[in-house]
Design a protein around this motif. Sequence first.
Motif, PDB file in Angstrom:
ATOM      1  N   GLU A  77       0.794  -1.233   0.000  1.00 38.88           N
ATOM      2  CA  GLU A  77       0.000   0.000   0.000  1.00 38.88           C
ATOM      3  C   GLU A  77       0.828   1.286   0.000  1.00 38.88           C
ATOM      4  O   GLU A  77       0.277   2.379  -0.061  1.00 38.88           O
ATOM      5  CB  GLU A  77      -0.957   0.017   1.197  1.00 38.88           C
ATOM      6  CG  GLU A  77      -0.288   0.053   2.563  1.00 38.88           C
ATOM      7  CD  GLU A  77      -0.046  -1.323   3.147  1.00 38.88           C
ATOM      8  OE1 GLU A  77       0.099  -1.413   4.387  1.00 38.88           O
ATOM      9  OE2 GLU A  77       0.006  -2.293   2.376  1.00 38.88           O
ATOM     10  N   ALA A  78       2.149   1.166   0.055  1.00 41.63           N
ATOM     11  CA  ALA A  78       3.001   2.358   0.047  1.00 41.63           C
ATOM     12  C   ALA A  78       2.857   3.124  -1.264  1.00 41.63           C
ATOM     13  O   ALA A  78       2.760   2.526  -2.338  1.00 41.63           O
ATOM     14  CB  ALA A  78       4.450   1.958   0.275  1.00 41.63           C
ATOM     15  N   LYS A  79       2.855   4.431  -1.184  1.00 43.87           N
ATOM     16  CA  LYS A  79       2.737   5.270  -2.374  1.00 43.87           C
ATOM     17  C   LYS A  79       4.063   5.431  -3.105  1.00 43.87           C
ATOM     18  O   LYS A  79       4.107   5.649  -4.313  1.00 43.87           O
ATOM     19  CB  LYS A  79       2.198   6.648  -1.979  1.00 43.87           C
ATOM     20  CG  LYS A  79       0.858   6.618  -1.244  1.00 43.87           C
ATOM     21  CD  LYS A  79      -0.235   5.978  -2.074  1.00 43.87           C
ATOM     22  CE  LYS A  79      -1.571   6.000  -1.333  1.00 43.87           C
ATOM     23  NZ  LYS A  79      -2.623   5.265  -2.094  1.00 43.87           N
ATOM     24  N   SER A  80       5.166   5.357  -2.364  1.00 42.24           N
ATOM     25  CA  SER A  80       6.489   5.553  -2.966  1.00 42.24           C
ATOM     26  C   SER A  80       6.985   4.259  -3.593  1.00 42.24           C
ATOM     27  O   SER A  80       6.996   3.209  -2.940  1.00 42.24           O
ATOM     28  CB  SER A  80       7.491   6.013  -1.903  1.00 42.24           C
ATOM     29  OG  SER A  80       7.112   7.264  -1.359  1.00 42.24           O
ATOM     30  N   ILE A  81       7.408   4.331  -4.850  1.00 38.71           N
ATOM     31  CA  ILE A  81       7.966   3.168  -5.541  1.00 38.71           C
ATOM     32  C   ILE A  81       9.436   3.025  -5.148  1.00 38.71           C
ATOM     33  O   ILE A  81      10.145   4.011  -4.973  1.00 38.71           O
ATOM     34  CB  ILE A  81       7.837   3.324  -7.060  1.00 38.71           C
ATOM     35  CG1 ILE A  81       6.357   3.520  -7.444  1.00 38.71           C
ATOM     36  CG2 ILE A  81       8.421   2.111  -7.774  1.00 38.71           C
ATOM     37  CD1 ILE A  81       5.452   2.374  -7.043  1.00 38.71           C
ATOM     38  N   TYR A  82       9.905   1.798  -5.028  1.00 33.74           N
ATOM     39  CA  TYR A  82      11.236   1.547  -4.470  1.00 33.74           C
ATOM     40  C   TYR A  82      12.351   2.257  -5.223  1.00 33.74           C
ATOM     41  O   TYR A  82      13.340   2.696  -4.641  1.00 33.74           O
ATOM     42  CB  TYR A  82      11.507   0.040  -4.395  1.00 33.74           C
ATOM     43  CG  TYR A  82      11.790  -0.630  -5.711  1.00 33.74           C
ATOM     44  CD1 TYR A  82      13.085  -0.726  -6.208  1.00 33.74           C
ATOM     45  CD2 TYR A  82      10.758  -1.206  -6.466  1.00 33.74           C
ATOM     46  CE1 TYR A  82      13.344  -1.348  -7.413  1.00 33.74           C
ATOM     47  CE2 TYR A  82      11.011  -1.836  -7.660  1.00 33.74           C
ATOM     48  CZ  TYR A  82      12.307  -1.902  -8.137  1.00 33.74           C
ATOM     49  OH  TYR A  82      12.554  -2.522  -9.341  1.00 33.74           O
ATOM     50  N   TRP A  83      12.226   2.399  -6.548  1.00 36.54           N
ATOM     51  CA  TRP A  83      13.331   2.993  -7.296  1.00 36.54           C
ATOM     52  C   TRP A  83      13.451   4.506  -7.095  1.00 36.54           C
ATOM     53  O   TRP A  83      14.437   5.113  -7.484  1.00 36.54           O
ATOM     54  CB  TRP A  83      13.251   2.634  -8.776  1.00 36.54           C
ATOM     55  CG  TRP A  83      11.965   3.038  -9.478  1.00 36.54           C
ATOM     56  CD1 TRP A  83      11.462   4.299  -9.619  1.00 36.54           C
ATOM     57  CD2 TRP A  83      11.042   2.165 -10.149  1.00 36.54           C
ATOM     58  NE1 TRP A  83      10.285   4.278 -10.334  1.00 36.54           N
ATOM     59  CE2 TRP A  83      10.002   2.979 -10.679  1.00 36.54           C
ATOM     60  CE3 TRP A  83      10.998   0.801 -10.373  1.00 36.54           C
ATOM     61  CZ2 TRP A  83       8.927   2.448 -11.395  1.00 36.54           C
ATOM     62  CZ3 TRP A  83       9.939   0.293 -11.093  1.00 36.54           C
ATOM     63  CH2 TRP A  83       8.915   1.099 -11.588  1.00 36.54           C
ATOM     64  N   ASP A  84      12.432   5.112  -6.500  1.00 35.45           N
ATOM     65  CA  ASP A  84      12.508   6.533  -6.188  1.00 35.45           C
ATOM     66  C   ASP A  84      13.116   6.794  -4.816  1.00 35.45           C
ATOM     67  O   ASP A  84      13.395   7.946  -4.461  1.00 35.45           O
ATOM     68  CB  ASP A  84      11.111   7.168  -6.234  1.00 35.45           C
ATOM     69  CG  ASP A  84      10.537   7.206  -7.642  1.00 35.45           C
ATOM     70  OD1 ASP A  84      11.339   7.364  -8.592  1.00 35.45           O
ATOM     71  OD2 ASP A  84       9.314   7.080  -7.795  1.00 35.45           O
ATOM     72  N   ALA A  85      13.305   5.751  -4.031  1.00 36.64           N
ATOM     73  CA  ALA A  85      13.849   5.906  -2.675  1.00 36.64           C
ATOM     74  C   ALA A  85      15.376   5.945  -2.716  1.00 36.64           C
ATOM     75  O   ALA A  85      16.005   5.299  -3.554  1.00 36.64           O
ATOM     76  CB  ALA A  85      13.379   4.766  -1.793  1.00 36.64           C
ATOM     77  N   ASN A  86      15.938   6.708  -1.802  1.00 39.48           N
ATOM     78  CA  ASN A  86      17.395   6.754  -1.649  1.00 39.48           C
ATOM     79  C   ASN A  86      17.809   5.593  -0.749  1.00 39.48           C
ATOM     80  O   ASN A  86      17.660   5.649   0.466  1.00 39.48           O
ATOM     81  CB  ASN A  86      17.827   8.080  -1.037  1.00 39.48           C
ATOM     82  CG  ASN A  86      19.344   8.190  -0.900  1.00 39.48           C
ATOM     83  OD1 ASN A  86      20.072   7.233  -1.152  1.00 39.48           O
ATOM     84  ND2 ASN A  86      19.818   9.349  -0.497  1.00 39.48           N
ATOM     85  N   LEU A  87      18.313   4.539  -1.361  1.00 38.33           N
ATOM     86  CA  LEU A  87      18.668   3.330  -0.628  1.00 38.33           C
ATOM     87  C   LEU A  87      20.174   3.194  -0.456  1.00 38.33           C
ATOM     88  O   LEU A  87      20.714   2.095  -0.332  1.00 38.33           O
ATOM     89  CB  LEU A  87      18.107   2.101  -1.356  1.00 38.33           C
ATOM     90  CG  LEU A  87      16.582   2.062  -1.519  1.00 38.33           C
ATOM     91  CD1 LEU A  87      16.160   0.853  -2.336  1.00 38.33           C
ATOM     92  CD2 LEU A  87      15.884   2.054  -0.168  1.00 38.33           C
ATOM     93  N   LYS A  88      20.852   4.315  -0.404  1.00 38.28           N
ATOM     94  CA  LYS A  88      22.306   4.309  -0.230  1.00 38.28           C
ATOM     95  C   LYS A  88      22.659   4.468   1.248  1.00 38.28           C
ATOM     96  O   LYS A  88      21.905   5.060   2.008  1.00 38.28           O
ATOM     97  CB  LYS A  88      22.933   5.441  -1.047  1.00 38.28           C
ATOM     98  CG  LYS A  88      22.652   5.336  -2.545  1.00 38.28           C
ATOM     99  CD  LYS A  88      23.091   6.577  -3.285  1.00 38.28           C
ATOM    100  CE  LYS A  88      22.700   6.501  -4.761  1.00 38.28           C
ATOM    101  NZ  LYS A  88      23.019   7.742  -5.500  1.00 38.28           N
TER     102      LYS A  88
END
Length: 270
Positions: free
Chosen positions: A200-211
């Motif tokens: 249900e999260a609105k943010s898609i994983y590739w838009d997140a800063n995962l560094k």
Amino acid sequence: MKKNILEISSFSNEKLKYISGLKEKKNREKSGTFFIEGFRELQRAQVSGKVKFEYLLTCPDCYLGENEEDLVSTIDAKTIIVSKQIFEKISYRDRPDGLIATAELPDFSLSSKTKLLADPVLVIEGVEKPGNLGTILRTAEGAGFHKVFVADPRLDLFNPNVIRSSTGTLFTLDVFQSDIKELYPILQNAGYKTFAVTPEAKSIYWDANLKGKVALVFGSEQYGLSEYARSQSDQYISLPMKGVADSLNLAMSAGILMYEVLRQKSQIDN
């Protein structure tokens, strides 16, 4: 290493019944030992230094390669040789490779002294399916996730299917079992940003800063994340679903996210 080798020709032997019985959780809990099958799995258990072997069951007629005898000679355990017929009866696999061992259950419990560096970590809460957990561990090792936290699992970490599906990476990774409420404060105090992966999260994983110091948090196959994990996480992220299905298999989802972390990290390294 000079070994005492015992040949047993009857499945009714108590040692063989004991070894075979360790495929069942109740017997593992009663004895404090577990069952490891397979060349790769045994080799990785040995290399890890985390496993204290007890019995080593061998069947040369089942060997699939040329290195089994070398491995057998280096494992410190009471060695038993059996026929192919007996081995196949004890084996957990459709195509056994002639090697099974028993060992003391390692201590994978979490400690407040557990050291967390800058590496990304993986949290799996409430996992139910042994095959999924094993596949996740194998993928974590491939993606460079050295620490995996298995929180409040609904399975036994030493289920033979976890070991088989992980190809022995259950031993080579730093795997910890803990209560989710014990784990989050440790991650937070170490400066980790927690990403709860939920449909249900609105943010898609590739838009997140995962560094940097990130912890990917996944819930169980059936129930998803607990309310506690949701409330304590820093950000929610999801995988886009373009078809009729509303979610992916847990191991598939974890694999996609872990390799996205690896991709983003490679941008920094390059």
